[in-house]
Design a protein around this motif. Sequence first.
Motif, PDB file in Angstrom:
ATOM      1  N   ASP A  24      31.081 -17.110  10.253  1.00 22.83           N
ATOM      2  CA  ASP A  24      31.620 -16.998  11.607  1.00 22.83           C
ATOM      3  C   ASP A  24      32.886 -17.862  11.676  1.00 22.83           C
ATOM      4  N   THR A  80      22.472 -23.547  14.022  1.00 23.87           N
ATOM      5  CA  THR A  80      22.730 -22.359  13.183  1.00 23.87           C
ATOM      6  C   THR A  80      24.176 -21.886  13.338  1.00 23.87           C
ATOM      7  N   THR A  81      24.736 -22.006  14.549  1.00 18.65           N
ATOM      8  CA  THR A  81      26.142 -21.626  14.751  1.00 18.65           C
ATOM      9  C   THR A  81      27.036 -22.517  13.893  1.00 18.65           C
ATOM     10  N   SER A 134      26.767 -21.425  10.382  1.00 17.14           N
ATOM     11  CA  SER A 134      27.484 -20.153  10.152  1.00 17.14           C
ATOM     12  C   SER A 134      28.978 -20.406   9.999  1.00 17.14           C
ATOM     13  N   VAL A 194      26.144 -12.715  10.632  1.00 21.27           N
ATOM     14  CA  VAL A 194      25.353 -13.714  11.358  1.00 21.27           C
ATOM     15  C   VAL A 194      24.254 -13.011  12.138  1.00 21.27           C
ATOM     16  N   PHE A 201      30.714 -18.056  22.982  1.00 23.47           N
ATOM     17  CA  PHE A 201      30.262 -16.661  22.956  1.00 23.47           C
ATOM     18  C   PHE A 201      30.453 -16.070  24.332  1.00 23.47           C
ATOM     19  N   LYS A 221      32.891 -23.327  19.624  1.00 19.55           N
ATOM     20  CA  LYS A 221      32.513 -21.902  19.510  1.00 19.55           C
ATOM     21  C   LYS A 221      32.005 -21.432  20.852  1.00 19.55           C
ATOM     22  N   GLY A 274      22.776 -25.357  18.725  1.00 18.85           N
ATOM     23  CA  GLY A 274      23.997 -24.946  18.018  1.00 18.85           C
ATOM     24  C   GLY A 274      23.952 -25.195  16.528  1.00 18.85           C
ATOM     25  N   ALA A 320      28.551 -22.660  22.491  1.00 21.30           N
ATOM     26  CA  ALA A 320      27.551 -22.985  21.473  1.00 21.30           C
ATOM     27  C   ALA A 320      27.908 -24.304  20.793  1.00 21.30           C
TER      28      ALA A 320
END
Lengths: 813, 247
Positions: free
Chosen positions: B77, B67-68, B71, A807, B33, B31, B65, B42
Amino acid sequence: MQTFLQDLRFGFRMLRRSPGFSVLAILCLTLGIGTNAAVLSWIEGILIRPYPLVVHQDRMFALNATTRGENGFTGLAYPEFLDYEKNSTLFESFIVDRITGTTLSVGDRAERASGAIVSANYFDALGVKPILGRGFGPDEGEGRNAHPVTVIGYRTWKDRYGGDPNIIGRTQYLNGVQHTIIGVAPEEFHGTFIGYSFSFWVPVSMQETFDTGYKLEDRGARWIEGYAFLKPGVTRQQADAELHAISQRLEKDYPETNRGHDLSLSPLWRTPFNQAGNMTSTLTITMAVVFFVLLIACANVSNLLLARSLLRRHEMTMRLALGAGRRRLIKQLFTEGLILSLIAAVGGIAVAYWCRNALVLSFPSPAAGIVIDLPGRIDWRVLVASVAVCVGATMLFALMPAIHASHVDLSGALKTDGGGVVAGSSRSRLRSALVLVQVALSFVLLAGTGLLLQSLQRMQNTSPGFSTDVIVSGADLVSAGYNLERAKAFDTQLLDRVREIPGVESVTLSRLQPFSYGVFSTAPLTIDGYQTAPDEQLNSSYLEVGEDYFKTLGVPIVAGREFQRTDDENAVPVAIINETMAAKYWPRKDPIGQRLKVKDRWLQIVGVAKNVKYENKLELPRTFFYVPMRQNFLVSNALLIRTRETPGAIRAALAREVHALDPNLAPTAPFRVQEQVDRKGYTQRLAATLVAIFGAIALFLAGIGLYAVMSYSVSQSTRELGLRMALGANTRDLLRLVFLHGLQLTVAGIVFGGIAALILTRLMGNLLYKVSPHDPLAFGSALVVITIASLAACFLPAWRATRIDPVQALREQ
Amino acid sequence: MNSNELTETQPTNVVNGNGVHPLIRLAGVTKVFLTDEVETHALSGIHLDIREGEYISIAGPSGCGKTTLLSILGLLDTPSEGSYALKGHEVANLSFADRARVRNREIGFIFQSFNLIGDLSVFENVELPLTYRGMSAGDRKALVTEALERVGMAHRGKHLPSQLSGGQQQRVAVARALAGRPAILLADEPTGNLDSRNGEAVMQLLRELHQGGATICMVTHDERFAQHADRTVHLFDGQIVEDRMAA
């Protein structure tokens, strides 16, 4: 100038800002420049200008006497030497310098000392002034044993006489004769024999005291080694022509002794009678090796600079955008490179200074008291050469990255990076090429190391033709003042006594031990029934040996018989020849019963001995013969003992027997012949050691280079690796990718290195023993070692590749 | 769960686009971080079903969020909390190797910056995910040719990416995503690096793929492109604030 100073300031600032890069680059360059400076200092100190106090070394040449049909240096007779000196016009002076030895008592123990028999003009011709007393006067070179005077070395004066300022006029026994000390040589003067530091010098008139028989009037005894100084402006070619003309006149005047003889000059680094010849080939190979190390170091630093230039792309772009020309950028980057190499050069010279006496460590002293002297010399020439190496290195490692960095696509680089292509290879091609060069050079060095190590091993495993388990000992009868008759009685009784020591199988006497540093007797020969060619001069080396010599040393007698005790002065003079001599002079005849004449005496051949190696394992077969000790007795002999016991175990018994005969005598420390054989193989061992050390440094540097490239490649390919992970690559796939990249570089390097090694290892031919320069084992070993090193270098970057967060990696633009 | 179960046998509970069980089901996905003892949420409690054959866009402002979420959907992820079921199988806590395998077989990525490998030709770039499957060269060739033909780039197979325009590079990236016949195409701002004409062309291509049966999940911050999808999910501060079908 102002610009240069500005670049210097900026360069130092850049070094401070990236200490890791600076330390690694300086370390690599210090190794590269330091090894070169060290070897340059050895070449300067040992070969080019070996005698620091001698004035006009540039006009000093070694006398190289040869005989047609014989290999190598054959020496000069003293009357002949005087003829050359008298008849030449282009020479300033000739000097005699013949190595000799004696035993000096130091307190309650005896030590060997090396010295020289020199002509009376020796110190004057060299321009060396004793620090105390004087050199020899012209009259001291004349008369038979007429002038027992000596100049002693500085170290002897200090160690033995405690630096006594009143030493002049005191006496010292040398070979049983009392000599008056007339001078002390300067501290830096060790004589004119490369490899040895002499303890004393005696005039040529004392030759008989230090040698076998009186030779000053004998035209057949070729024992003289020496040098000549040319007059200013005279070329070597002119001088050689004059010597050749004199040789022809002498050949006409003395055909019996001078047929085929000639004299020429050799530069000091090719002196035929000292260690120069051996050291020249060893140091030449070493110079080539350290040059390779320098190239590898430069490739490493070049790679580091290339990597840094990419990081500084923005800076370069801005400089160009602000109006700097490409030449200006190159100059700046070149200055930064020069700073690196100048710092490394200072470090390198420090390394060279530290290593200047390192060669002595791998050169064994032949006996206690003998001082080996192989000093490196750091003078202005070495400094200039080192600076040249440093500037050359800078050109090699800094120029390409500088040109590379200065070619920035201005418009492209100033735009934001919106490219959709991941890590093209064009940037890394140059770096990969540099690693390829490193691997190739390392392969050459490793293959060379393998060849030398194999050669050394084969040499050690090869029999010289005699048993090397035999023990050498003896007693120094010369120093004890024994005359010939007394020595003969002593040696006869000693042989009988030693034979009775438990464990002793046989014992004998020999004037020289096998592989001795001493010189065999030589004499012109007449072979009964052999028709010599018009310009052929028969000459051969020979050795005086006792009864049971061949049995003791395990040398087979292939025809006839061994010497017996009855082969004494009352019997018919006899000789045993070797196989080469039998084949040369009696090719289709049985040589047993034939005759040869040596020094006006006919000798009857009673045996043919198998060929052995006489001086070293590399020598070619040559004619050689033996005469019985009892018909040619000498005061100084070596005792050779064949026994199951060790030297240590037999020492006490030997001492007991010697003391029983003369309580004032002690036997010399017994040792196996193998030790002497090993000492004589030092050149190969030295070459193998040096090449192995520098080869290891090269491999280390190449490993660092490969690691740096792979590490950099991984860090630059983070996005690509992240992408591959996103597309489904697992750990194994990523490991394979990185290892394959590393191995591709390695294989390409090995291919180039293999080709280069096939060509270059041929130059090592004279250092190799029974090993082909293209030996597959050496090449295969190099391949395995370099592949393992490459895999090790790739491991960390490969492992790091598997730790990448996809990522994060894909977010990087 | 063994990822082979997911890739080698079709679960019976996924029938078609209108089936009872969705292709993807996120339940309570969060999620967080952690950076320097600061927690950043996120994503917070995301519940999202994506059915087979659906074309969904995830929209929202920068930092919301998107792209998170993509992923996590792409198994690049893992969620801090919650579950993720793909084809009815839980995949949130798979091992690294299993996630790589599932990613390779079930998910096709299309990136904003194309991410083609400069050293590889167009053909090789498209072939790359197939090489990780241990597929035979012949099978790979057939799939790559088919994918390139679908995006109209078959004639450029031997070119290097640097020889193509941005629009063409993105078409190749789409072909790479398609080649392995994944269960879902995940597109992260696929028009972000393109001019409007090329952007429209890529959107048209995705539309055609969807019409051909592909499941597509696209992240975009551009409302105009979001409207190309059948369904738009709006994210704000890591939470779904709107989930509506196109009119």
